[in-house]
Design a protein around this motif. Structure first.
Motif, PDB file in Angstrom:
ATOM      1  N   MET A   6      -8.885 -38.096 -43.124  1.00  0.00           N
ATOM      2  CA  MET A   6      -8.532 -39.486 -42.831  1.00  0.00           C
ATOM      3  C   MET A   6      -7.205 -39.476 -42.076  1.00  0.00           C
ATOM      4  SD  MET A   6      -7.438 -41.162 -46.507  1.00  0.00           S
ATOM      5  CE  MET A   6      -6.277 -40.355 -47.615  1.00  0.00           C
ATOM      6  N   THR A   7      -7.217 -40.100 -40.911  1.00  0.00           N
ATOM      7  CA  THR A   7      -6.043 -40.107 -40.045  1.00  0.00           C
ATOM      8  C   THR A   7      -5.151 -41.317 -40.289  1.00  0.00           C
ATOM      9  OG1 THR A   7      -7.297 -41.249 -38.326  1.00  0.00           O
ATOM     10  CG2 THR A   7      -7.288 -38.841 -38.264  1.00  0.00           C
ATOM     11  N   ALA A   8      -5.708 -42.324 -40.944  1.00  0.00           N
ATOM     12  CA  ALA A   8      -4.975 -43.547 -41.311  1.00  0.00           C
ATOM     13  C   ALA A   8      -5.791 -44.209 -42.407  1.00  0.00           C
ATOM     14  CB  ALA A   8      -4.823 -44.471 -40.101  1.00  0.00           C
ATOM     15  N   TYR A   9      -5.293 -45.324 -42.930  1.00  0.00           N
ATOM     16  CA  TYR A   9      -6.063 -46.102 -43.898  1.00  0.00           C
ATOM     17  C   TYR A   9      -6.881 -47.145 -43.163  1.00  0.00           C
ATOM     18  CZ  TYR A   9      -3.117 -43.984 -47.500  1.00  0.00           C
ATOM     19  OH  TYR A   9      -2.480 -43.096 -48.319  1.00  0.00           O
ATOM     20  N   VAL A  12     -14.090 -46.258 -42.755  1.00  0.00           N
ATOM     21  CA  VAL A  12     -14.491 -44.862 -42.549  1.00  0.00           C
ATOM     22  C   VAL A  12     -14.785 -44.583 -41.080  1.00  0.00           C
ATOM     23  CG1 VAL A  12     -16.276 -43.155 -43.056  1.00  0.00           C
ATOM     24  CG2 VAL A  12     -15.381 -44.604 -44.892  1.00  0.00           C
ATOM     25  N   GLN A  13     -15.542 -45.451 -40.443  1.00  0.00           N
ATOM     26  CA  GLN A  13     -15.926 -45.231 -39.051  1.00  0.00           C
ATOM     27  C   GLN A  13     -14.720 -45.143 -38.126  1.00  0.00           C
ATOM     28  OE1 GLN A  13     -18.974 -44.746 -37.955  1.00  0.00           O
ATOM     29  NE2 GLN A  13     -20.316 -45.469 -39.572  1.00  0.00           N
ATOM     30  N   ASP A  14     -13.633 -45.828 -38.480  1.00  0.00           N
ATOM     31  CA  ASP A  14     -12.472 -45.895 -37.598  1.00  0.00           C
ATOM     32  C   ASP A  14     -11.437 -44.807 -37.852  1.00  0.00           C
ATOM     33  OD1 ASP A  14     -13.530 -48.221 -36.459  1.00  0.00           O
ATOM     34  OD2 ASP A  14     -12.508 -49.512 -37.917  1.00  0.00           O
ATOM     35  N   VAL A  15     -11.319 -44.334 -39.087  1.00  0.00           N
ATOM     36  CA  VAL A  15     -10.161 -43.488 -39.418  1.00  0.00           C
ATOM     37  C   VAL A  15     -10.523 -42.091 -39.907  1.00  0.00           C
ATOM     38  CG1 VAL A  15      -8.831 -45.547 -40.005  1.00  0.00           C
ATOM     39  CG2 VAL A  15      -9.987 -44.274 -41.831  1.00  0.00           C
ATOM     40  N   VAL A  16     -11.809 -41.793 -40.112  1.00  0.00           N
ATOM     41  CA  VAL A  16     -12.201 -40.460 -40.592  1.00  0.00           C
ATOM     42  C   VAL A  16     -12.715 -39.629 -39.425  1.00  0.00           C
ATOM     43  CG1 VAL A  16     -13.782 -39.172 -42.073  1.00  0.00           C
ATOM     44  CG2 VAL A  16     -12.681 -41.253 -42.928  1.00  0.00           C
ATOM     45  N   ARG A  17     -12.195 -38.415 -39.298  1.00  0.00           N
ATOM     46  CA  ARG A  17     -12.558 -37.513 -38.214  1.00  0.00           C
ATOM     47  C   ARG A  17     -12.962 -36.153 -38.770  1.00  0.00           C
ATOM     48  NH1 ARG A  17     -12.472 -41.702 -36.333  1.00  0.00           N
ATOM     49  NH2 ARG A  17     -11.225 -42.577 -34.625  1.00  0.00           N
ATOM     50  N   LEU A  18     -13.909 -35.490 -38.112  1.00  0.00           N
ATOM     51  CA  LEU A  18     -14.305 -34.127 -38.461  1.00  0.00           C
ATOM     52  C   LEU A  18     -13.517 -33.184 -37.568  1.00  0.00           C
ATOM     53  CD1 LEU A  18     -16.126 -32.249 -40.091  1.00  0.00           C
ATOM     54  CD2 LEU A  18     -17.899 -32.555 -38.343  1.00  0.00           C
ATOM     55  N   LEU A  19     -12.642 -32.392 -38.190  1.00  0.00           N
ATOM     56  CA  LEU A  19     -11.704 -31.554 -37.439  1.00  0.00           C
ATOM     57  C   LEU A  19     -11.850 -30.082 -37.827  1.00  0.00           C
ATOM     58  CD1 LEU A  19      -8.455 -33.718 -37.792  1.00  0.00           C
ATOM     59  CD2 LEU A  19     -10.155 -33.788 -35.948  1.00  0.00           C
ATOM     60  N   THR A  47      -9.938 -44.848 -51.531  1.00  0.00           N
ATOM     61  CA  THR A  47      -8.841 -44.023 -51.023  1.00  0.00           C
ATOM     62  C   THR A  47      -8.691 -44.190 -49.526  1.00  0.00           C
ATOM     63  OG1 THR A  47      -9.135 -42.392 -52.791  1.00  0.00           O
ATOM     64  CG2 THR A  47      -8.003 -41.655 -50.805  1.00  0.00           C
ATOM     65  N   ILE A  48      -9.804 -44.099 -48.806  1.00  0.00           N
ATOM     66  CA  ILE A  48      -9.769 -44.214 -47.348  1.00  0.00           C
ATOM     67  C   ILE A  48      -9.323 -45.615 -46.920  1.00  0.00           C
ATOM     68  CG2 ILE A  48     -11.206 -44.158 -45.268  1.00  0.00           C
ATOM     69  CD1 ILE A  48     -12.955 -42.059 -46.823  1.00  0.00           C
ATOM     70  N   ALA A  49      -9.777 -46.623 -47.645  1.00  0.00           N
ATOM     71  CA  ALA A  49      -9.412 -48.001 -47.295  1.00  0.00           C
ATOM     72  C   ALA A  49      -7.949 -48.310 -47.573  1.00  0.00           C
ATOM     73  CB  ALA A  49     -10.297 -48.977 -48.058  1.00  0.00           C
ATOM     74  N   GLY A  50      -7.293 -47.465 -48.386  1.00  0.00           N
ATOM     75  CA  GLY A  50      -5.894 -47.712 -48.731  1.00  0.00           C
ATOM     76  C   GLY A  50      -5.724 -48.577 -49.958  1.00  0.00           C
ATOM     77  N   ASP A  51      -6.819 -48.800 -50.701  1.00  0.00           N
ATOM     78  CA  ASP A  51      -6.743 -49.660 -51.887  1.00  0.00           C
ATOM     79  C   ASP A  51      -5.903 -49.046 -52.998  1.00  0.00           C
ATOM     80  OD1 ASP A  51      -8.412 -51.338 -50.510  1.00  0.00           O
ATOM     81  OD2 ASP A  51     -10.227 -50.791 -51.620  1.00  0.00           O
TER      82      ASP A  51
END
Length: 334
Positions: A6-9, A12-19, A47-51
């Protein structure tokens, strides 16, 4: 190795990247696991949403994922319980999340040997829901054979495990679910099924020793209406209890906020004489080993809703987000 980060909160479609990331190297007390399967949980979405930023804040970018099953690749110099080639399953801690990856290094105390009867996909579905149930029903509520328990959302990821585990403990299990899933939860061992689309559980006989609240909101407060005096309400989504604040090392201001959030629940607990628990699950390899024994004895079986390929993580999260999964959603690396 490839890993989801996760690059930011946010979504998922916007902030999760496969690196591509460096392969992990084991510390002295760590095990490096080649991950064969990893399960999704609602806490991953939060977690990803920043909740959960007020509970634990990550330095971004950061890897994600709690549950995994795989094969030991390497061990640290102090590791004696495992060796390369062992098949294991594990729940990462809040600090060490990162199972949506090809490999991970975690403390040996987090791992247990995979149930021999299960595939890696099946084993990966168990750690978080299993540990949450054990730590709620046994460590907090002190469940005993013959007691009566109400488990909400019996066809969900936690519910499908909790029904079976409660029966293994010798409890009488009542669960809520939709009428279309009523027969399914009976096959898991539920003694009484309340179809929420046809019946109101608040009008049914109550006096439960334990209410396992997996829904939150009004269900948390309503739990005190059906629990007996001296019983327990165990919630995985309600307002934090006092131990919760200790678990996250909350400062005085955050503790005050948590108390304000939970004040109505604390009041209901005092008025009814029913204990309230809302805790954070901890990683525990010994408890996972106990779960594995129950699986190998045939007393608990995993319930898998859908399996997605590793590259399909965004679609897997979209499916989990519908709230209609019957059991667990799992990623397969093979």
């Amino acid at each position: 190795m490839r890993a989801y980060v996760m690059t930011a909160y946010g979504n998922v479609q916007d902030v999760v990247r496969l690196l591509d990331l460096p392969d992990p190297v084991p510390g002295a007390d760590e095990v490096v696991c080649d991950i064969k399967a990893a399960a999704l949980n609602p806490i991953d979405q939060k977690t990803i949403a920043g909740d959960l930023k007020q509970v634990i804040r990550y330095d971004l970018p950061h890897t994600i994922g709690f549950d995994a099953s795989g094969t030991v690749r390497a061990v640290g110099s102090n590791v004696t319980a495992f060796r390369p080639g062992d098949e294991v399953f594990v729940r990462a801690s809040r600090e060490t999340i990162g199972t949506f990856a090809e490999r991970i290094a975690l403390p040996q105390s987090f791992f247990a040997r995979k149930p021999a009867a299960l595939t890696h996909v099946e084993a990966a579905s168990l750690p978080l829901v299993g540990l949450t149930t054990v730590q709620g029903l046994v460590d907090r509520a002190r469940a005993k054979a013959g007691q009566r328990i109400l488990i909400h959302a019996g066809s969900g990821g936690v519910g499908t495990f909790a029904i079976q585990y409660a029966k293994a403990l010798g409890l009488h299990v009542t669960t809520t679910t939709s009428s279309r899933n009523a027969e399914f939860v009976r096959t898991l061992g539920a003694d009484t099924v309340i179809a929420y689309d046809k019946e109101d559980y608040l009008t049914q006989p109550g006096d439960y020793d334990i209410v396992f609240d997996t829904l939150g909101g009004a269900f948390t407060l309503d739990a005190f209406k059906v629990a007996r005096r001296g019983g327990s309400v165990v919630s995985i989504v309600g307002p934090p209890d006092r131990q919760f604040a200790d678990q996250v090392g909350a400062n005085p201001l955050i503790r005050l906020v948590m108390w304000f959030m939970a004040r109505r629940v604390f009041a209901a607990s005092r008025e009814t004489g029913v204990a309230y628990y809302r805790f954070l699950t901890e990683s525990d390899g010994a408890q996972l080993a106990g779960i594995a024994r129950l699986v190998d004895e045939g007393r608990i079986k995993p319930v898998i809703d859908r399996v997605f390929p590793f590259e399909g993580l965004p679609a897997a999260f979209a499916h989990l987000g519908t709230g209609r999964a019957k059991g667990k959603v799992v990623l397969s690396m093979t």
